[in-house]
Design a protein around this motif. Structure first.
Motif, PDB file in Angstrom:
ATOM      1  N   ARG A 188       0.843  -1.206   0.000  1.00 21.47           N
ATOM      2  CA  ARG A 188       0.000   0.000   0.000  1.00 21.47           C
ATOM      3  C   ARG A 188       0.879   1.257   0.000  1.00 21.47           C
ATOM      4  N   LYS A 189       1.886   1.270   0.857  1.00 22.10           N
ATOM      5  CA  LYS A 189       2.783   2.425   0.922  1.00 22.10           C
ATOM      6  C   LYS A 189       3.625   2.538  -0.337  1.00 22.10           C
ATOM      7  N   ALA A 190       4.028   1.386  -0.891  1.00 22.12           N
ATOM      8  CA  ALA A 190       4.807   1.400  -2.139  1.00 22.12           C
ATOM      9  C   ALA A 190       3.994   2.009  -3.280  1.00 22.12           C
ATOM     10  N   VAL A 191       2.677   1.742  -3.310  1.00 19.31           N
ATOM     11  CA  VAL A 191       1.800   2.355  -4.321  1.00 19.31           C
ATOM     12  C   VAL A 191       1.839   3.873  -4.195  1.00 19.31           C
ATOM     13  N   GLU A 192       1.762   4.376  -2.964  1.00 22.73           N
ATOM     14  CA  GLU A 192       1.812   5.833  -2.736  1.00 22.73           C
ATOM     15  C   GLU A 192       3.140   6.415  -3.223  1.00 22.73           C
TER      16      GLU A 192
ATOM     17  N   LYS B  60       1.684   5.010 -12.441  1.00 23.06           N
ATOM     18  CA  LYS B  60       0.332   4.559 -12.117  1.00 23.06           C
ATOM     19  C   LYS B  60       0.379   3.118 -11.597  1.00 23.06           C
ATOM     20  N   ALA B  61       0.585   3.005 -10.306  1.00 26.86           N
ATOM     21  CA  ALA B  61       0.660   1.687  -9.657  1.00 26.86           C
ATOM     22  C   ALA B  61      -0.631   1.412  -8.897  1.00 26.86           C
ATOM     23  N   GLY B  62      -0.951   0.148  -8.739  1.00 24.80           N
ATOM     24  CA  GLY B  62      -2.110  -0.283  -7.966  1.00 24.80           C
ATOM     25  C   GLY B  62      -1.801  -1.581  -7.240  1.00 24.80           C
ATOM     26  N   LEU B  63      -2.729  -2.008  -6.416  1.00 21.65           N
ATOM     27  CA  LEU B  63      -2.541  -3.219  -5.614  1.00 21.65           C
ATOM     28  C   LEU B  63      -3.801  -4.067  -5.645  1.00 21.65           C
ATOM     29  N   LEU B  64      -3.655  -5.327  -5.982  1.00 20.72           N
ATOM     30  CA  LEU B  64      -4.729  -6.308  -5.803  1.00 20.72           C
ATOM     31  C   LEU B  64      -4.343  -7.192  -4.626  1.00 20.72           C
ATOM     32  N   ARG B  65      -5.182  -7.170  -3.577  1.00 21.89           N
ATOM     33  CA  ARG B  65      -4.905  -7.978  -2.381  1.00 21.89           C
ATOM     34  C   ARG B  65      -5.858  -9.168  -2.329  1.00 21.89           C
TER      35      ARG B  65
ATOM     36  N   ILE C 115      12.342  -8.855   6.243  1.00 19.85           N
ATOM     37  CA  ILE C 115      11.172  -8.118   5.762  1.00 19.85           C
ATOM     38  C   ILE C 115      11.633  -6.985   4.854  1.00 19.85           C
ATOM     39  N   PHE C 116      10.914  -6.760   3.745  1.00 24.72           N
ATOM     40  CA  PHE C 116      11.245  -5.654   2.845  1.00 24.72           C
ATOM     41  C   PHE C 116      10.541  -4.382   3.309  1.00 24.72           C
ATOM     42  N   SER C 117      11.099  -3.244   2.856  1.00 29.80           N
ATOM     43  CA  SER C 117      10.489  -1.942   3.147  1.00 29.80           C
ATOM     44  C   SER C 117       9.648  -1.502   1.949  1.00 29.80           C
ATOM     45  N   PRO C 118       8.737  -0.519   2.131  1.00 30.91           N
ATOM     46  CA  PRO C 118       7.974  -0.011   0.982  1.00 30.91           C
ATOM     47  C   PRO C 118       8.886   0.540  -0.103  1.00 30.91           C
ATOM     48  N   GLU C 119       9.979   1.183   0.297  1.00 27.14           N
ATOM     49  CA  GLU C 119      10.913   1.734  -0.691  1.00 27.14           C
ATOM     50  C   GLU C 119      11.546   0.620  -1.524  1.00 27.14           C
TER      51      GLU C 119
END
Length: 360
Positions: free
Chosen positions: A270-274, A282-287, A343-347
């Motif tokens: 979610r944060k990576a999309v922002e 133009k990124a999005g997320l399907l959960r 664990i990976f970070s949003p960045e």
């Protein structure tokens, strides 16, 4: 009035179980899920609702106690973490073969082997592809918050009894241990034996004079009869796929690049999309909320607008196989993940999409 508390994910599982009228919990302690049983022991539901809570001598004993309770039409559950769930696989396939509803909670740790107590998502194959022997499926729910840890307990039992099938909540050490605000549901009474006999006539509740004996078993020595039973099971799984897919779309309407991630990974994406949107990407997320059934049709519907998909998992790449099976092979699908409790970070996730999908 709403009842709101600050709780750990594992505590929310235990509280929700009591409130939705669970009859029995059988478990064996293992980090990072031990708070489920510890919370139940602290709350002492046998004094309030009559719910039984028992620490079995092993995970193998726990899952077979679940089998016994489920055969009687009771709401029964267990919880464990990766190596413990591995020990339960024989019992799980027996439960699926006997078409018995129950709830199994897996708060995943890093593997393989005894591994680490840190969070991971490397039990995806074990949960979604069967795990044990034979052609069977579990209904698998993947919470991404402490609120969903609580909400999915009742949902899992509803689906398990609707389809007479074991259900699993597949979480991980991050969500199990984190603390968040939770809105708790009102208490529901446990079913009486008369209600169970009326609602679930297959259950072993004693033989009345007006029907034959109920026999709960997964044994059938006639190959043709057993083949027919397997075909019946597959029809049930197909019905589940058509009716019970659950998912969440975040900023997908105009997305050209898509993350597919569940549970803890979805929170990070979610944060990576922002981050990517701030850069004009133009990124999005399907959960996926249900991992079985997997939201394959929803991915297919998005495919015409997409330039690429990054499957993000705390594993070396398991769910990515289902993502690739869901879309045309011409669409670029890559995996990004870490393993062993790292664990990976949003960045890092945002950089991975730019490197593997946009620039790759």
């Amino acid at each position: 009035m709403k009842e709101i508390r600050l709780m750990k994910g594992n505590e929310a599982i235990a509280e929700a179980a009591i409130r939705c009228g669970v009859d029995a919990y059988f478990g064996y302690p293992i980090t990072p899920q031990s708070e489920v049983m510890e919370t139940l022991m602290d709350l002492r539901p046998w004094e309030s609702t009559g719910m039984e809570v028992l620490q079995a001598e092993s995970e193998v004993a726990s899952i077979n106690m679940v089998y016994g309770g489920a055969a009687c039409g009771k709401k029964v559950m267990t919880s464990s973490s990766s190596p413990g769930i591995s020990l339960m696989q024989e019992g799980l396939t027996y439960l699926a073969g006997a078409e018995l509803p129950c709830l199994v909670v897996n708060v995943v740790r890093g593997g393989p082997g005894l591994g680490t107590i840190q969070p991971a998502q490397s039990d995806y194959f074990q949960a979604v592809k069967g795990g044990g022997h034979g052609d069977y499926k579990l209904i698998v729910l993947a919470p991404a918050s402490v609120q969903e840890m609580a909400d999915f307990v009742e949902l899992a039992f509803d689906l398990a009894f609707k389809y007479r099938n074991p259900a699993m909540i597949l979480s991980d050490g991050m969500i199990g241990q984190m603390m968040e605000k939770v809105e708790l549901k009102a208490f529901k009474p446990r079913w009486t034996n008369d209600e169970i006999a009326q609602m679930h006539p297959w259950a072993t509740t004693g033989k009345p004079k007006n029907r034959k004996r109920n026999i709960i078993t997964s044994v059938e020595l006639d190959p043709l009869k057993f083949e027919a039973f397997n075909i019946k099971l597959q029809a049930k799984y197909k019905a589940i796929e058509e009716a019970e897919v659950r998912y969440e779309k975040i900023m997908c309407d105009d997305a050209e690049y898509l993350f597919v991630a569940y549970g803890s990974s979805a929170r990070i994406c979610r944060k990576a999309v922002e981050i990517l949107r701030e850069k004009g990407i133009k990124a999005g997320l399907l959960r996926p909320i249900t991992l079985f059934p997997f939201p394959s049709n929803q991915l297919k519907e998005l495919q015409p607008q997409l330039k690429g998909i990054l499957a993000v998992e705390l594993s070396m790449g398991q769910m990515v196989e289902d993502v690739r099976l869901s879309v045309d092979s011409k669409l670029k699908v890559e995996h990004f993940g870490r393993a062993g409790g790292a664990i990976f970070s949003p960045e890092e996730v945002a950089e991975a999409l730019e490197a593997k999908i946009i620039g790759g």
